[in-house]
Design a protein around this motif. Structure first.
Motif, PDB file in Angstrom:
ATOM      1  N   ASP A 165       0.810  -1.216   0.000  1.00 15.73           N
ATOM      2  CA  ASP A 165       0.000   0.000   0.000  1.00 15.73           C
ATOM      3  C   ASP A 165       0.848   1.274   0.000  1.00 15.73           C
ATOM      4  O   ASP A 165       0.350   2.365  -0.297  1.00 15.73           O
ATOM      5  CB  ASP A 165      -0.971  -0.002   1.193  1.00 15.73           C
ATOM      6  CG  ASP A 165      -0.240  -0.166   2.526  1.00 15.73           C
ATOM      7  OD1 ASP A 165       0.989  -0.337   2.509  1.00 15.73           O
ATOM      8  OD2 ASP A 165      -0.913  -0.135   3.575  1.00 15.73           O
ATOM      9  N   ALA A 166       2.150   1.129   0.316  1.00 12.05           N
ATOM     10  CA  ALA A 166       3.035   2.296   0.317  1.00 12.05           C
ATOM     11  C   ALA A 166       3.786   2.454  -1.000  1.00 12.05           C
ATOM     12  O   ALA A 166       4.478   3.453  -1.200  1.00 12.05           O
ATOM     13  CB  ALA A 166       4.034   2.194   1.468  1.00 12.05           C
ATOM     14  N   ALA A 167       3.653   1.469  -1.906  1.00 17.40           N
ATOM     15  CA  ALA A 167       4.419   1.499  -3.159  1.00 17.40           C
ATOM     16  C   ALA A 167       4.112   2.721  -4.028  1.00 17.40           C
ATOM     17  O   ALA A 167       5.042   3.340  -4.572  1.00 17.40           O
ATOM     18  CB  ALA A 167       4.189   0.205  -3.934  1.00 17.40           C
ATOM     19  N   PRO A 168       2.836   3.136  -4.203  1.00 22.07           N
ATOM     20  CA  PRO A 168       2.585   4.330  -5.032  1.00 22.07           C
ATOM     21  C   PRO A 168       3.273   5.580  -4.498  1.00 22.07           C
ATOM     22  O   PRO A 168       3.826   6.369  -5.268  1.00 22.07           O
ATOM     23  CB  PRO A 168       1.051   4.465  -4.978  1.00 22.07           C
ATOM     24  CG  PRO A 168       0.553   3.074  -4.741  1.00 22.07           C
ATOM     25  CD  PRO A 168       1.569   2.473  -3.816  1.00 22.07           C
ATOM     26  N   LEU A 169       3.284   5.756  -3.174  1.00 18.13           N
ATOM     27  CA  LEU A 169       3.954   6.919  -2.599  1.00 18.13           C
ATOM     28  C   LEU A 169       5.465   6.836  -2.805  1.00 18.13           C
ATOM     29  O   LEU A 169       6.124   7.843  -3.095  1.00 18.13           O
ATOM     30  CB  LEU A 169       3.625   7.015  -1.104  1.00 18.13           C
ATOM     31  CG  LEU A 169       4.162   8.245  -0.370  1.00 18.13           C
ATOM     32  CD1 LEU A 169       3.559   9.519  -0.957  1.00 18.13           C
ATOM     33  CD2 LEU A 169       3.858   8.149   1.123  1.00 18.13           C
ATOM     34  N   ALA A 170       6.016   5.626  -2.672  1.00 11.48           N
ATOM     35  CA  ALA A 170       7.454   5.445  -2.890  1.00 11.48           C
ATOM     36  C   ALA A 170       7.838   5.770  -4.328  1.00 11.48           C
ATOM     37  O   ALA A 170       8.899   6.364  -4.584  1.00 11.48           O
ATOM     38  CB  ALA A 170       7.849   4.012  -2.552  1.00 11.48           C
ATOM     39  N   VAL A 171       7.001   5.399  -5.277  1.00 15.64           N
ATOM     40  CA  VAL A 171       7.269   5.708  -6.682  1.00 15.64           C
ATOM     41  C   VAL A 171       7.217   7.216  -6.921  1.00 15.64           C
ATOM     42  O   VAL A 171       8.063   7.785  -7.626  1.00 15.64           O
ATOM     43  CB  VAL A 171       6.267   4.970  -7.589  1.00 15.64           C
ATOM     44  CG1 VAL A 171       6.279   5.554  -8.993  1.00 15.64           C
ATOM     45  CG2 VAL A 171       6.593   3.486  -7.640  1.00 15.64           C
ATOM     46  N   ARG A 172       6.223   7.852  -6.335  1.00 13.09           N
ATOM     47  CA  ARG A 172       6.069   9.302  -6.542  1.00 13.09           C
ATOM     48  C   ARG A 172       7.299  10.065  -6.051  1.00 13.09           C
ATOM     49  O   ARG A 172       7.724  11.059  -6.647  1.00 13.09           O
ATOM     50  CB  ARG A 172       4.814   9.787  -5.822  1.00 13.09           C
ATOM     51  CG  ARG A 172       4.477  11.231  -6.131  1.00 13.09           C
ATOM     52  CD  ARG A 172       3.097  11.609  -5.638  1.00 13.09           C
ATOM     53  NE  ARG A 172       2.719  12.910  -6.123  1.00 13.09           N
ATOM     54  CZ  ARG A 172       2.171  13.158  -7.299  1.00 13.09           C
ATOM     55  NH1 ARG A 172       1.946  12.146  -8.124  1.00 13.09           N
ATOM     56  NH2 ARG A 172       1.852  14.377  -7.680  1.00 13.09           N
ATOM     57  N   HIS A 173       7.908   9.586  -4.944  1.00 18.88           N
ATOM     58  CA  HIS A 173       9.074  10.264  -4.376  1.00 18.88           C
ATOM     59  C   HIS A 173      10.359   9.490  -4.671  1.00 18.88           C
ATOM     60  O   HIS A 173      11.341   9.605  -3.920  1.00 18.88           O
ATOM     61  CB  HIS A 173       8.889  10.415  -2.868  1.00 18.88           C
ATOM     62  CG  HIS A 173       7.695  11.252  -2.493  1.00 18.88           C
ATOM     63  ND1 HIS A 173       7.634  12.617  -2.719  1.00 18.88           N
ATOM     64  CD2 HIS A 173       6.503  10.910  -1.932  1.00 18.88           C
ATOM     65  CE1 HIS A 173       6.472  13.085  -2.302  1.00 18.88           C
ATOM     66  NE2 HIS A 173       5.772  12.070  -1.815  1.00 18.88           N
ATOM     67  N   LEU A 174      10.363   8.729  -5.750  1.00 22.84           N
ATOM     68  CA  LEU A 174      11.514   7.885  -6.064  1.00 22.84           C
ATOM     69  C   LEU A 174      12.794   8.689  -6.225  1.00 22.84           C
ATOM     70  O   LEU A 174      13.856   8.313  -5.689  1.00 22.84           O
ATOM     71  CB  LEU A 174      11.234   7.075  -7.338  1.00 22.84           C
ATOM     72  CG  LEU A 174      12.394   6.212  -7.847  1.00 22.84           C
ATOM     73  CD1 LEU A 174      12.763   5.148  -6.818  1.00 22.84           C
ATOM     74  CD2 LEU A 174      12.029   5.543  -9.182  1.00 22.84           C
ATOM     75  N   LEU A 175      12.732   9.784  -6.962  1.00 20.10           N
ATOM     76  CA  LEU A 175      13.937  10.567  -7.216  1.00 20.10           C
ATOM     77  C   LEU A 175      14.531  11.098  -5.907  1.00 20.10           C
ATOM     78  O   LEU A 175      15.760  11.065  -5.706  1.00 20.10           O
ATOM     79  CB  LEU A 175      13.627  11.729  -8.169  1.00 20.10           C
ATOM     80  CG  LEU A 175      14.815  12.605  -8.568  1.00 20.10           C
ATOM     81  CD1 LEU A 175      15.942  11.772  -9.141  1.00 20.10           C
ATOM     82  CD2 LEU A 175      14.378  13.673  -9.568  1.00 20.10           C
ATOM     83  N   ILE A 176      13.680  11.563  -5.000  1.00 19.26           N
ATOM     84  CA  ILE A 176      14.158  12.061  -3.702  1.00 19.26           C
ATOM     85  C   ILE A 176      14.868  10.943  -2.940  1.00 19.26           C
ATOM     86  O   ILE A 176      15.943  11.143  -2.356  1.00 19.26           O
ATOM     87  CB  ILE A 176      12.982  12.617  -2.880  1.00 19.26           C
ATOM     88  CG1 ILE A 176      12.366  13.822  -3.591  1.00 19.26           C
ATOM     89  CG2 ILE A 176      13.424  12.980  -1.470  1.00 19.26           C
ATOM     90  CD1 ILE A 176      11.110  14.345  -2.934  1.00 19.26           C
ATOM     91  N   GLU A 177      14.264   9.745  -2.954  1.00 18.94           N
ATOM     92  CA  GLU A 177      14.847   8.617  -2.218  1.00 18.94           C
ATOM     93  C   GLU A 177      16.159   8.152  -2.842  1.00 18.94           C
ATOM     94  O   GLU A 177      17.103   7.783  -2.142  1.00 18.94           O
ATOM     95  CB  GLU A 177      13.842   7.464  -2.157  1.00 18.94           C
ATOM     96  CG  GLU A 177      12.576   7.771  -1.378  1.00 18.94           C
ATOM     97  CD  GLU A 177      12.893   8.140   0.071  1.00 18.94           C
ATOM     98  OE1 GLU A 177      13.795   7.524   0.679  1.00 18.94           O
ATOM     99  OE2 GLU A 177      12.251   9.067   0.595  1.00 18.94           O
ATOM    100  N   LEU A 178      16.231   8.154  -4.172  1.00 21.55           N
ATOM    101  CA  LEU A 178      17.482   7.751  -4.828  1.00 21.55           C
ATOM    102  C   LEU A 178      18.605   8.730  -4.509  1.00 21.55           C
ATOM    103  O   LEU A 178      19.750   8.317  -4.253  1.00 21.55           O
ATOM    104  CB  LEU A 178      17.271   7.663  -6.345  1.00 21.55           C
ATOM    105  CG  LEU A 178      16.416   6.497  -6.859  1.00 21.55           C
ATOM    106  CD1 LEU A 178      16.243   6.599  -8.368  1.00 21.55           C
ATOM    107  CD2 LEU A 178      17.049   5.160  -6.494  1.00 21.55           C
ATOM    108  N   LYS A 179      18.300  10.028  -4.523  1.00 22.00           N
ATOM    109  CA  LYS A 179      19.320  11.024  -4.179  1.00 22.00           C
ATOM    110  C   LYS A 179      19.818  10.825  -2.754  1.00 22.00           C
ATOM    111  O   LYS A 179      20.993  11.066  -2.448  1.00 22.00           O
ATOM    112  CB  LYS A 179      18.735  12.431  -4.323  1.00 22.00           C
ATOM    113  CG  LYS A 179      18.506  12.872  -5.753  1.00 22.00           C
ATOM    114  CD  LYS A 179      17.889  14.267  -5.784  1.00 22.00           C
ATOM    115  CE  LYS A 179      17.687  14.754  -7.216  1.00 22.00           C
ATOM    116  NZ  LYS A 179      17.057  16.102  -7.245  1.00 22.00           N
ATOM    117  N   ARG A 180      18.915  10.374  -1.880  1.00 24.01           N
ATOM    118  CA  ARG A 180      19.272  10.218  -0.475  1.00 24.01           C
ATOM    119  C   ARG A 180      20.143   8.987  -0.222  1.00 24.01           C
ATOM    120  O   ARG A 180      21.074   9.026   0.582  1.00 24.01           O
ATOM    121  CB  ARG A 180      17.989  10.126   0.368  1.00 24.01           C
ATOM    122  CG  ARG A 180      18.220  10.012   1.867  1.00 24.01           C
ATOM    123  CD  ARG A 180      16.897   9.988   2.614  1.00 24.01           C
ATOM    124  NE  ARG A 180      16.108   8.830   2.241  1.00 24.01           N
ATOM    125  CZ  ARG A 180      16.260   7.626   2.803  1.00 24.01           C
ATOM    126  NH1 ARG A 180      17.199   7.427   3.712  1.00 24.01           N
ATOM    127  NH2 ARG A 180      15.485   6.624   2.435  1.00 24.01           N
TER     128      ARG A 180
END
Length: 520
Positions: free
Chosen positions: A84-99
């Motif tokens: 259920d958290a996967a859509p939110l993770a995709v939306r903020h994927l670029l932020i998470e990859l940079k981190r």
């Protein structure tokens, strides 16, 4: 220079190699194929490759557990995302990859379900991809997305979206084969587009062969207008000309046809116990004679089920002619396949093929967890040879669960059911979509619309509420309500009976009909 690849065996490196700083996207129809491809890809990476694996819905263990300890990267960063958290993770994927990605030359593999991309609206997909691809290029980071499902976020404008990716390919199961289509692929070895391969899973990896233009010289072989036919398949049609060679036995016909190049071979079937031997004949003919030979099976009696038909077609048959087809239509159908080339794979592993088409030896009502485990087993080994139906039926509010089950008759092996919260989940093995209504009519003693108020179809067990299935049990009042009825398919299994013979009875004239037959 050695490039990381998707590790398909017998596929050109230019169609599988990955460049640094690029995005490659694979849309894969079946979850078991995603797990296998991800496992194959990771196991083939160099030990020094800095790698991150991101997966959802508990897929990490299924991907990693079978990989030998001496294969793949020495260090692998893992991220498990709740479904259920996967859509939110995709939306903020670029932020998470940079981190989390700090090493240049890193490789990230994302294995996500189709629902994960629901957070990206159509009008923002291009912007999302553009920003992602720019960061990947700047960071020399390679991102490989394995998407469960053929629908993608760039379906609306594929030309525009492709500008932000270095590769896009699809993998799906069709008529007994795994089809891998490279829509486009770009790396330092070159640029490719519109290439199609057939894959087989062999020794823990996918092995491919390209489906290019086949050699059509066999179409002009001396026997291209010759017909080899089993006499019983003629039925009421006389031998038409010297081009029609008639054989009494299927075995004699088979031995003669082994030398054919482009002839039409017509076999007969009058009971489904003959299907496996005919399938073996068709497979041997196809392997020996190639793609230009035409193999036809004529049904003398209505005996072929969906599984039987698909087994014959996957084994090498071009055409199955149903029972009661008039002679003129039979000849018209034979004429319609002249010049046809057979494009399906011709594997020698008949035992594996028949095992895939064999239903699980269970039927009737199961506990929800057993029901789900059986489905996973079926879909894990499926390869598109036959279709199944998975249905959710809402039990009518006027019926108790046990009353509903009492109106069901589940006879075939592979047909199973379970019940959760007033809903019946029914799985029908080897049932086509067109045959679902008839199947429900056979299973339900009353019209199914009087037992159930709603019906919903699922394409795959992953669409079911798996967490609920894992922690639910059948209602107590259904424990004794087993809808299984035994079915005797073979005449050899029929119970013995005493033959009846007429016996003379003399009636007196003063006896009335009521005395003899009873009053109404």
């Amino acid at each position: 220079m050695e490039y990381p690849t998707l590790a398909f065996r017998k596929l050109p490196r230019e169609h599988t190699a990955l460049d640094q700083g690029c995005l490659y996207w694979l849309a894969i129809e079946q979850e078991s194929d995603i797990r296998r491809l991800a496992r194959q890809f990771l196991a083939a990476l160099p030990s020094t490759q800095s790698t991150t694996l991101i997966a959802a819905n508990g897929m990490l263990d299924a991907i990693l557990e079978p990989i030998p300890s001496d294969k793949g990267p020495n260090r692998l960063r893992l991220f498990d995302i709740a479904l259920d958290a996967a859509p939110l993770a995709v939306r903020h994927l670029l932020i998470e990859l940079k981190r989390c990605i700090k090493t240049k030359g890193s490789l990230v593999l994302m294995v996500l379900p189709e629902s994960a991309w629901s957070a990206i609206e159509d009008d923002e997909a291009a912007s999302w991809l553009r920003q992602l691809s720019r960061w990947l290029h700047k960071s020399h980071c390679t991102l490989v997305v394995m998407n469960h499902g053929l629908s993608t976020i760039f379906d609306q404008d594929p030309v525009r979206m492709n500008a932000y990716m270095a590769g896009f390919a699809t993998m799906q199961r069709q008529q007994g084969s795994i089809t891998y289509q490279v829509q486009f692929w770009r790396n330092s070895l070159g640029v490719s587009a519109a290439r199609t391969y057939q894959l087989e899973w062999h020794k823990q990896s996918f092995v491919g062969r390209e489906l290019g233009l086949l050699d059509k010289s066999a179409l002009h072989a001396p026997d291209h207008d010759q017909f080899l036919i089993q006499r019983s398949a003629l039925q009421d049609i006389p031998s038409l000309s010297a081009r029609w060679l008639v054989f009494e036995q299927a075995e004699t016909l088979f031995n003669r046809a082994l030398n054919a190049k482009a002839a039409t071979v017509i076999l007969a079937v009058n009971e489904n116990r003959q299907v496996e031997s005919l399938a073996r004949m068709a497979r041997r003919l196809r392997n020996a004679c190639g793609s230009a030979i035409k193999i036809v099976v004529r049904e003398l009696n209505a005996c072929l089920r969906h599984r039987d038909q698909q087994l014959l077609l996957v084994s090498g048959a071009n055409l199955i002619i149903p029972a009661r087809t008039p002679g003129e239509h039979f000849l018209m159908l034979i004429n319609s396949i002249q010049g046809q080339l057979w494009f399906r794979p011709a594997s020698d592993d008949m035992e594996a093929l028949m095992a895939r088409l064999q239903p699980p030896q269970v039927r009737g009502l199961l506990q929800p967890s057993e029901f789900l485990a059986t489905l996973d087993q079926v879909y894990e080994t499926a390869s598109g040879d036959i279709s199944h139906q998975l249905v959710e039926l809402q039990i009518s509010s006027s019926l108790k669960p046990a009353q509903c089950l009492g109106q069901l008759s589940i006879r075939r092996f592979g047909d199973i059911a379970t019940m959760i919260d007033g809903k019946l989940y029914l799985f029908l093995f080897a049932c086509s979509a067109e045959g679902l209504e008839a199947a429900l009519g056979n299973i339900c003693k009353l019209p199914w619309t009087s037992l159930f108020s709603q019906r919903q179809l699922f394409q795959h067990p992953e669409q079911l509420p798996r967490e609920i299935f894992a922690h639910s049990e059948l209602p107590e009042d259904t424990a004794e309500a087993d809808p299984v009825e035994h079915e005797l398919d073979s005449p050899l299994e029929q119970p013995a009976r005493t033959d009846l013979s007429p016996r003379r009875i003399t009636l007196k004239l003063n006896e009335s009909h009521d005395d003899v037959f009873g009053t109404a």
